[in-house]
Enzyme design. Structure first.
Site, PDB file in Angstrom:
ATOM      1  CG  ASN A 115      -1.550  -1.190   1.227  1.00 13.49           C
ATOM      2  OD1 ASN A 115      -2.533  -1.634   0.180  1.00 13.49           O
ATOM      3  ND2 ASN A 115      -2.436  -1.810   2.548  1.00 13.49           N
ATOM      4  CD  GLU A 131      -6.539  -5.464   0.857  1.00 18.03           C
ATOM      5  OE1 GLU A 131      -7.621  -6.478   2.023  1.00 18.03           O
ATOM      6  OE2 GLU A 131      -5.710  -4.712   1.552  1.00 18.03           O
ATOM      7  NE  ARG A 186       1.440  -8.142  -3.042  1.00 19.09           N
ATOM      8  CZ  ARG A 186       0.495  -8.155  -2.111  1.00 19.09           C
ATOM      9  NH1 ARG A 186      -0.645  -7.364  -2.579  1.00 19.09           N
ATOM     10  NH2 ARG A 186       0.230  -9.027  -1.309  1.00 19.09           N
ATOM     11  NE  ARG A 228     -10.820 -11.521  -0.489  1.00 20.60           N
ATOM     12  CZ  ARG A 228     -10.025 -11.249   0.635  1.00 20.60           C
ATOM     13  NH1 ARG A 228     -10.608 -10.760   1.661  1.00 20.60           N
ATOM     14  NH2 ARG A 228      -9.069 -11.075   0.339  1.00 20.60           N
ATOM     15  CE  LYS A 257      -1.779 -11.477  -0.113  1.00 22.51           C
ATOM     16  NZ  LYS A 257      -3.321 -11.013   0.912  1.00 22.51           N
ATOM     17  CG  ASP A 262      -5.508 -12.146   3.492  1.00 22.50           C
ATOM     18  OD1 ASP A 262      -4.526 -11.787   3.399  1.00 22.50           O
ATOM     19  OD2 ASP A 262      -5.644 -11.092   3.611  1.00 22.50           O
ATOM     20  CD  GLU A 279       2.359 -11.178  -1.711  1.00 21.13           C
ATOM     21  OE1 GLU A 279       1.475 -11.607  -2.121  1.00 21.13           O
ATOM     22  OE2 GLU A 279       2.728 -10.622  -0.261  1.00 21.13           O
ATOM     23  CD  GLU A 305      -3.571 -10.090   7.861  1.00 22.02           C
ATOM     24  OE1 GLU A 305      -1.946 -10.330   6.603  1.00 22.02           O
ATOM     25  OE2 GLU A 305      -4.542  -9.134   7.605  1.00 22.02           O
ATOM     26  CG  HIS A 334     -11.724 -13.808   6.385  1.00 23.65           C
ATOM     27  ND1 HIS A 334     -11.600 -12.517   6.944  1.00 23.65           N
ATOM     28  CD2 HIS A 334     -10.400 -13.355   5.634  1.00 23.65           C
ATOM     29  CE1 HIS A 334     -11.178 -11.769   6.884  1.00 23.65           C
ATOM     30  NE2 HIS A 334     -11.014 -11.986   5.712  1.00 23.65           N
ATOM     31  CD1 TRP A 384     -13.620  -7.140   3.164  1.00 22.72           C
ATOM     32  CD2 TRP A 384     -14.023  -4.843   4.309  1.00 22.72           C
ATOM     33  NE1 TRP A 384     -13.354  -6.034   2.809  1.00 22.72           N
ATOM     34  CE2 TRP A 384     -13.485  -4.841   3.375  1.00 22.72           C
ATOM     35  CE3 TRP A 384     -14.706  -3.609   4.712  1.00 22.72           C
ATOM     36  CZ2 TRP A 384     -13.159  -3.684   2.335  1.00 22.72           C
ATOM     37  CZ3 TRP A 384     -14.681  -2.568   4.457  1.00 22.72           C
ATOM     38  CH2 TRP A 384     -14.117  -2.516   3.329  1.00 22.72           C
TER      39      TRP A 384
HETATM   40  O1  GCW Z   1      -4.377 -10.088   4.346  1.00 25.13           O
HETATM   41  C1  GCW Z   1      -4.641  -8.253   3.855  1.00 25.13           C
HETATM   42  C2  GCW Z   1      -4.043  -7.597   4.973  1.00 25.13           C
HETATM   43  C3  GCW Z   1      -3.934  -6.009   4.124  1.00 25.13           C
HETATM   44  C4  GCW Z   1      -2.369  -6.480   2.965  1.00 25.13           C
HETATM   45  C5  GCW Z   1      -3.250  -6.996   2.016  1.00 25.13           C
HETATM   46  C6  GCW Z   1      -2.310  -7.490   1.354  1.00 25.13           C
HETATM   47  C7  GCW Z   1      -0.621  -5.046   2.848  1.00 25.13           C
HETATM   48  O2  GCW Z   1      -5.350  -7.537   5.826  1.00 25.13           O
HETATM   49  O3  GCW Z   1      -3.170  -5.237   5.644  1.00 25.13           O
HETATM   50  O4  GCW Z   1      -1.943  -5.598   2.783  1.00 25.13           O
HETATM   51  O5  GCW Z   1      -3.754  -8.368   2.576  1.00 25.13           O
HETATM   52  O6  GCW Z   1      -1.951  -8.340   1.033  1.00 25.13           O
HETATM   53  O7  GCW Z   1      -2.647  -6.303   0.403  1.00 25.13           O
END
Ligand code: GCW
Length: 726
Positions: A228, A309, A342, A354, A378, A383, A405, A411, A539, A561
């Site tokens: 970001n 995002e 990405r 999603r 990823k 996530d 990734e 997290e 999640h 979310w």
């Molecule tokens: O897992 C989510 C996170 C965000 C993160 C996003 C991403 C950097 O909650 O904080 O932003 O993924 O991977 O871009």
């Protein structure tokens, strides 16, 4: 004995105790490069005999760093500083240098080592015994030195060596989600290690030690700012600071990469648009790339989070991911830079599922990206959950370079208070079979480029590093940084072997410590899956902070979310139906995978509720009902944390008191949090199942309302004024 001398004696004893304590105190700052003295006399004597002399012509900065590291390691472990041999008499000699500089020795080096591999070999030359460390490049000599030191750190014999090794992946990169104000998104180990205010003038020793640690496991790239991204990172003021970091990293073979904001031409360049097909935009990026390379001639390239995002991207201008990535790739190509683009996309429209979005957006562009673009995917389709099936894109883009990734920062794994060794998570994903090129097309083989030799290859780890004295917050979180490097070098290494090395290098070679603690590490990720998200749940953590349980979250800004979107619990049952009768996300996998996971007879329990919605009374393989099985997992998870604590207690005195106590306290915190997770989730899901918690289990300490009302202020990792969860 007089009173006076007695008093003196006590004083002496006290001083001695303080001294011992001090000698044993260990903050963990040195990571796995502890280089602790080898106290076992015989081993030490043997090593010392074998390392009598040293020939190490070190002309470049990289070779000087390698030489410095070797001397530091040998001095630390063996209290020797082998002198440069002028006339070689008896004893063994360590000869280190590039193949070119050791030409006269005519050592046979296997071709496979390439530019980053090395050879460590015992050889007899004119009846004299030598240990030779050699490689084709200076940085690879450094890798060889670190691996030679590792042999001694882990008490391996060094008298008859023949080790040739090379990386299987080209770009082995840490991604820092560090902001320019030194907050770290999803960082749980203090603030950013980059002190922007003091750069470029002040070079913190940490930058050097960071680079050393990375080089020791073969990490060769660092993306130093958050995906970001702030457009300012590309301003001359920051480029000057980045240049200073690059000068440090270069010595250890690490290239700097930057996360860039797609709208930088507007924000920084004053253009009206950032449309990737606009001529002025193209020129702005090409000029910017030229400028960056004037500061940093070996700059690595860009990492881009686009149209995700809220981040801008090519779609903002009606263009595609390929348009955006290729335009940046063109700007970097003359300088041999790459674009890591990405696939974690998350647009403004709420999808039916999603988990399908990245595949839907990227698959159509297979083969459409330039040679210096690599798509960063990823490990799983949602996530970084405690457990996810592998991302379907790994089996879907055979003509596109794909990089893995992983997320090292925890997290979704209890932040830096929970002991979770992530290598088993990495291995589970890497050894999954995509079947897209027939049986055995593992994710590992895909990312190694086995099926398409033309493609560039890479692996990224979202860093868990911060300003905490021990770098990662939890002493055991260091193992995830270490394991990432090892697996980026060779994705097929075993988590157990890596844990073994890490424990020995970080703590001690004493098997009374290493064996039980290795076992505990290998079990730790499954523990966390059990007390957070067993049987394929995902999640269900606190909204936005992702701290603590939040399975009841149903009022977040958008449906996907909400925890309820993912677990879909109701009076009939629980789970996300991703089969043909549901979202059909399974269709994104090869038919064999689809059939395996889509069929309840073959779908492993681990992924059950990821792919299926099942009634509470559904009979599991264990013979229990789904409800009972879920309860069982939650209790087992919390209980295993308790067991882990008991094992750890027995380690007192086996390692330094400082780290022992720190881990002990962390485990107590982890147990309390695991119990909260268990109780909150069991009570919440019980409101749907209406079934009892088995008689053998202790009842939750509080009613559900208590857990729902828990407030957590200023949770780390989110920054800004976003201070509260729930
Ligand atoms: O897992 C989510 C996170 C965000 C993160 C996003 C991403 C950097 O909650 O904080 O932003 O993924 O991977 O871009």
């Amino acid at each position: 004995m007089t009173k006076y001398s007695l008093k003196n004696k006590y004083l002496l004893l006290l001083l001695l105790l303080v001294a011992i304590n001090k000698a044993h105190a260990d903050s963990g700052y040195k990571l796995w490069l502890e280089y602790n003295k080898i106290t076992y006399q015989r081993a030490s004597a043997v090593y010392r005999q074998q390392l009598r002399y040293l020939i190490f012509p070190a002309a470049s900065d990289q070779l000087k760093a390698a030489r410095g590291e070797l001397l530091k390691g040998l001095d630390g472990m063996l209290s020797i500083l082998p002198g440069d041999a002028k006339t070689i008499t008896d004893g063994q000699t360590l000869v280190i240098g590039t193949r070119q500089s050791l030409k006269s020795l005519s050592i046979v080096v296997p071709d496979t080592i390439g530019s980053e591999g090395y050879l460590i070999k015992t050889a007899f030359i004119h009846q004299k015994k030598y240990t030779i460390i050699t490689a084709n490049t200076d940085v690879a000599v450094l890798y060889g030195v670190f691996n030679f030191l590792k042999l001694i750190q882990t008490n391996q014999p060094i008298s008859n060596l023949n080790i040739a090794d090379h990386p299987r992946i080209m770009y082995r990169v840490l991604d820092h989600w560090d902001n320019l104000n030194r907050t770290v998104e999803r960082g749980y180990a203090g603030s950013s290690i980059w002190n922007w205010h003091k750069l470029p003038g002040i070079i913190d020793q940490r930058y050097i030690d960071y680079a050393r640690a990375n080089a020791s496991v073969g990490i060769n790239g660092s993306v130093i700012n958050n995906v970001n991204a702030d457009a300012l990172i590309l301003s001359p003021q920051y480029l000057t600071k980045i240049q200073a970091l690059a000068n440090v990293f270069r010595v250890y073979g690490i290239k700097i990469y930057l996360s860039v904001k797609f709208s930088s031409p507007v924000e920084l360049g004053g253009l009206k648009t950032a449309d990737p097909l606009d001529a002025a935009v193209k020129k702005w990026w090409a000029d910017k790339a030229d400028e960056i390379y004037r500061y940093i001639p070996d700059f690595g390239g860009f990492l881009v989070k686009a149209n995700s995002e809220g981040q801008p991207g090519p779609q903002t201008y009606g263009r595609t991911h390929a348009d955006g990535a290729n335009m940046l790739a063109d700007a970097l190509a003359p300088h041999h830079g790459i674009v890591m683009w990405r696939a974690f996309v998350y647009d403004n429209n709420v999808p039916d599922d999603r988990s399908k979005q990245a595949y839907n957006e990227f698959k159509p562009f297979d083969g459409k990206f330039k040679d210096n673009v690599i798509i960063q995917v990823k490990n799983g389709p949602i996530d970084f959950q405690p457990r996810e099936p592998f991302h379907p894109l790994f089996g879907a883009m055979p003509n596109t370079a794909l990089m893995m990734e992983f997320q090292l920062t925890q997290e979704y794994l209890g932040f830096s208070t929970h002991l979770v060794y992530e290598a088993p998570l990495f291995a589970e994903c890497l050894q999954s079979d995509t079947y897209t090129q027939g049986k055995g097309s593992t994710v590992s083989r895909v990312i190694k480029g086995d099926f398409n030799k033309k493609l560039i290859t890479g692996m990224a780890g979202v860093a868990n590093i911060g300003s905490d004295l021990n770098w990662c917050g939890h002493p055991f979180a260091q193992a995830n940084w270490y394991a990432f490097g090892r697996m980026a070098w060779n994705p097929d290494q075993s988590p157990a072997a890596i844990a073994d090395d890490w424990l020995k290098m970080t703590f001690t070679n004493n098997t009374v410590f290493v064996s039980p603690v290795k076992k505990l590490m290998l079990q730790s990720r499954e523990n966390t899956v059990n007390y957070m998200t067993p049987l394929g749940l995902h999640h269900i953590m606190g909204v936005s902070t992702h701290y603590g349980p939040g399975p009841w979250v149903d009022n977040a800004g958008r449906p996907d979310w909400n925890a309820t979107y993912y677990h879909k619990a109701d009076s009939a049952g629980i789970g996300f139906n991703r089969t043909g009768t549901g979202s059909n996300a399974l269709e994104q996998y090869a038919p064999q995978v689809n059939a395996h996971w889509g069929n309840l007879q073959t779908c492993p329990d681990e992924y059950l509720l990821w792919f299926h919605h099942l009634r509470w009374t559904y009979k599991m393989r264990s013979g229990r009902s789904l409800w009972d099985e879920m309860v069982h997992h939650y209790y087992q998870g919390a209980d295993s944390v308790k067991q882990m604590g008991l094992t750890w207690d027995k380690m007192q005195g086996k390692i330094d008191a400082e780290r022992f106590t720190e881990v002990k306290q962390l485990m107590q915190t982890q147990l309390a949090e695991a119990t909260t997770w268990r109780d909150a989730c069991v009570l919440y899901f019980q409101t749907f199942s209406k079934m009892p918690i088995g008689a053998g289990y202790p009842k939750p300490a509080h009613p559900l309302s208590y857990y729902k009302d828990m407030k957590f202020y200023y949770v780390p990792g989110i920054g800004g004024n976003n201070y509260m969860t729930n």
